[in-house]
Design a protein around this motif. Structure first.
Motif, PDB file in Angstrom:
ATOM      1  N   ARG A   1       0.853  -1.174   0.000  1.00  0.00           N
ATOM      2  CA  ARG A   1       0.000   0.000   0.000  1.00  0.00           C
ATOM      3  C   ARG A   1       0.895   1.232   0.000  1.00  0.00           C
ATOM      4  O   ARG A   1       1.709   1.402   0.907  1.00  0.00           O
ATOM      5  N   PRO A   2       0.806   2.104  -1.043  1.00  0.00           N
ATOM      6  CA  PRO A   2       1.687   3.278  -1.081  1.00  0.00           C
ATOM      7  C   PRO A   2       1.440   4.190   0.110  1.00  0.00           C
ATOM      8  O   PRO A   2       0.316   4.322   0.597  1.00  0.00           O
ATOM      9  N   GLY A   3       2.481   4.848   0.563  1.00  0.00           N
ATOM     10  CA  GLY A   3       2.357   5.751   1.683  1.00  0.00           C
ATOM     11  C   GLY A   3       1.660   7.041   1.301  1.00  0.00           C
ATOM     12  O   GLY A   3       1.498   7.363   0.122  1.00  0.00           O
ATOM     13  N   ALA A   4       1.282   7.823   2.301  1.00  0.00           N
ATOM     14  CA  ALA A   4       0.556   9.064   2.060  1.00  0.00           C
ATOM     15  C   ALA A   4       1.395  10.040   1.246  1.00  0.00           C
ATOM     16  O   ALA A   4       0.881  10.763   0.388  1.00  0.00           O
ATOM     17  N   GLY A   5       2.705  10.062   1.494  1.00  0.00           N
ATOM     18  CA  GLY A   5       3.571  10.977   0.755  1.00  0.00           C
ATOM     19  C   GLY A   5       3.595  10.658  -0.724  1.00  0.00           C
ATOM     20  O   GLY A   5       3.521  11.551  -1.576  1.00  0.00           O
ATOM     21  N   PHE A   6       3.691   9.370  -1.053  1.00  0.00           N
ATOM     22  CA  PHE A   6       3.709   8.962  -2.451  1.00  0.00           C
ATOM     23  C   PHE A   6       2.365   9.285  -3.127  1.00  0.00           C
ATOM     24  O   PHE A   6       2.328   9.775  -4.254  1.00  0.00           O
ATOM     25  N   THR A   7       1.263   9.000  -2.439  1.00  0.00           N
ATOM     26  CA  THR A   7      -0.064   9.271  -2.992  1.00  0.00           C
ATOM     27  C   THR A   7      -0.271  10.763  -3.223  1.00  0.00           C
ATOM     28  O   THR A   7      -0.792  11.174  -4.269  1.00  0.00           O
ATOM     29  N   ALA A   8       0.133  11.591  -2.268  1.00  0.00           N
ATOM     30  CA  ALA A   8      -0.011  13.042  -2.421  1.00  0.00           C
ATOM     31  C   ALA A   8       0.863  13.556  -3.541  1.00  0.00           C
ATOM     32  O   ALA A   8       0.442  14.426  -4.332  1.00  0.00           O
ATOM     33  N   ASP A   9       2.082  13.019  -3.635  1.00  0.00           N
ATOM     34  CA  ASP A   9       2.995  13.437  -4.682  1.00  0.00           C
ATOM     35  C   ASP A   9       2.409  13.114  -6.067  1.00  0.00           C
ATOM     36  O   ASP A   9       2.442  13.948  -6.979  1.00  0.00           O
ATOM     37  N   SER A  10       1.841  11.928  -6.232  1.00  0.00           N
ATOM     38  CA  SER A  10       1.228  11.523  -7.499  1.00  0.00           C
ATOM     39  C   SER A  10       0.031  12.410  -7.832  1.00  0.00           C
ATOM     40  O   SER A  10      -0.164  12.807  -8.984  1.00  0.00           O
ATOM     41  N   TYR A  11      -0.767  12.718  -6.822  1.00  0.00           N
ATOM     42  CA  TYR A  11      -1.935  13.574  -7.050  1.00  0.00           C
ATOM     43  C   TYR A  11      -1.516  14.951  -7.532  1.00  0.00           C
ATOM     44  O   TYR A  11      -2.096  15.503  -8.470  1.00  0.00           O
ATOM     45  N   LEU A  12      -0.492  15.531  -6.900  1.00  0.00           N
ATOM     46  CA  LEU A  12      -0.058  16.879  -7.263  1.00  0.00           C
ATOM     47  C   LEU A  12       0.455  16.931  -8.704  1.00  0.00           C
ATOM     48  O   LEU A  12       0.177  17.877  -9.446  1.00  0.00           O
ATOM     49  N   LYS A  13       1.192  15.911  -9.108  1.00  0.00           N
ATOM     50  CA  LYS A  13       1.680  15.872 -10.490  1.00  0.00           C
ATOM     51  C   LYS A  13       0.506  15.764 -11.465  1.00  0.00           C
ATOM     52  O   LYS A  13       0.481  16.423 -12.501  1.00  0.00           O
ATOM     53  N   TRP A  14      -0.458  14.910 -11.128  1.00  0.00           N
ATOM     54  CA  TRP A  14      -1.636  14.743 -11.990  1.00  0.00           C
ATOM     55  C   TRP A  14      -2.432  16.048 -12.074  1.00  0.00           C
ATOM     56  O   TRP A  14      -2.824  16.470 -13.166  1.00  0.00           O
ATOM     57  N   ALA A  15      -2.656  16.702 -10.940  1.00  0.00           N
ATOM     58  CA  ALA A  15      -3.445  17.931 -10.921  1.00  0.00           C
ATOM     59  C   ALA A  15      -2.767  19.027 -11.731  1.00  0.00           C
ATOM     60  O   ALA A  15      -3.416  19.752 -12.496  1.00  0.00           O
ATOM     61  N   SER A  16      -1.447  19.161 -11.579  1.00  0.00           N
ATOM     62  CA  SER A  16      -0.729  20.203 -12.295  1.00  0.00           C
ATOM     63  C   SER A  16      -0.797  19.996 -13.804  1.00  0.00           C
ATOM     64  O   SER A  16      -1.070  20.930 -14.567  1.00  0.00           O
TER      65      SER A  16
END
Length: 351
Positions: A123-138
């Motif tokens: 299960r990916p950690g919160a940091g990895f999930t947030a990092d992926s979300y930010l790249k996708w959103a940008s």
């Protein structure tokens, strides 16, 4: 040789249309003729030669939209759909980030399903999930901003104001989304800090609202925009809003063509016939055409004696030609056109 080329309004955005298989392969190209006359993609037989279309002023009171307006409308629909989908996906991603599930992904599998790998599931950690979300959103905000910025004025004031409002909304949040998603800044942040940034970006995306009236509502009030909306392949109704339809045709009834609906008259290569929304097979020399009218566009499919097939779409005043090297040249001309009927002239010449 026979050869046709394919182009449809939608190909402007999507690229080349699908070809049909044949011994010689397929060819695609773009062609625009006045009155929304387009030649669409096809296969070619052994004797294929380039099809020709002639620009000709539209006749009568047809209101077929320009190619530019259909492209403009299609791009608006696609860009707005991307924005709407991004807002929904963003809300889901932020909810999952704020309230991560404790159930492993395999919890939804059947009880009898064996665990192929011993130990707890990854299960990916919160940091990895947030990092992926930010790249996708940008990247999504950049794509939407580029979509709106790339549209020139449509010539319809209300539609241009809508585009400007949407572009301004995205432009307002874009700098902050870019800053919060900066790759180099993220490398030095803790998982908690990345998650906080993700939540802030999520709030920015959620702040974007669809201006009213939206594009379907505007199209319902403007005949030209309604027809373009109807033809644009990526335009769909907004929730609770009916898809605008092409405006009713106020034009008088078409005069009867010389050969009426006697399609057998075309066998000798020359006729003037009436087409309706019901497809009919028409034999012209050694070639067979299937023809009908839909949404103020004449549509034809062609079968060649040497194998292969092709298609053609023509607006009022449009002309398309099928040529045979050293043989017959068949020309189809749309003389008069209404929403669901057309007078079409077919002529044949020899090389």
């Amino acid at each position: 040789m026979l050869k046709t080329v394919r182009t449809e309004v939608r190909t402007v955005v999507r690229g080349a249309g699908r070809g049909h298989r044949s011994a010689a392969g397929a060819a695609t190209a773009l062609a625009l003729v006045t009155g929304l006359a387009l030649v669409s993609g096809c296969t070619q037989g052994k004797d294929a030669a380039p099809a020709r279309t002639d620009d000709k002023p539209a006749v009568g009171t047809a209101t077929a939209p320009s190619r530019a307006l259909v492209v403009w409308t299609d791009t608006m629909c696609a860009t707005t759909a991307t924005l709407d989908a991004a807002r929904k996906q963003s809300a889901q991603k932020i909810e999952e980030l704020a309230h991560p599930t404790n159930d492993p992904a395999s919890a939804h599998a059947p009880a009898s399903a064996p665990d192929p790998v011993p130990g707890p599931p990854y299960r990916p950690g919160a940091g990895f999930t947030a990092d992926s979300y930010l790249k996708w959103a940008s990247s999504t905000v950049e794509a939407v901003a580029a979509g709106y910025a790339g549209l020139r004025p449509s010539g319809i004031p209300a539609a241009d104001r809508l585009r400007a409002q949407l572009a301004a909304g995205v432009g307002e949040i874009r700098p902050e989304v870019t800053r919060l998603s900066d790759f180099f800044a993220l490398t030095s942040l803790s998982p908690a800090e990345k998650t906080e940034r993700a939540k802030r970006v999520g709030a920015l995306l959620a702040s974007l609202k669809q201006p009213r009236p939206d594009l379907p509502a505007l199209a319902a009030k403007n005949p030209d925009l309604a027809t373009a909306y109807h033809l644009a392949p990526r335009c769909v109704p907004s929730p609770g809003t009916a898809r605008p339809t092409a405006p009713a045709d106020p034009s008088p009834q078409l005069p009867p063509p010389a050969d009426g609906t006697d399609f057998a008259a075309c066998a000798d290569g020359k006729c003037e016939i009436r087409l309706t929304p019901h497809p009919v097979d028409i034999k012209v020399g050694d070639m067979k055409l299937t023809a009908w009218v839909k949404n103020r566009v004449v549509r034809l499919r062609t079968a060649y004696p040497t194998g292969g097939s092709g298609s053609m779409t023509l607006g009022e005043g449009g002309r398309g030609t099928y040529g045979r090297a050293g043989g017959e040249t068949v020309t189809v001309t749309v003389k008069l056109l209404r929403v669901d009927e057309a007078n079409v002239e077919i002529t044949t010449t020899r090389a």
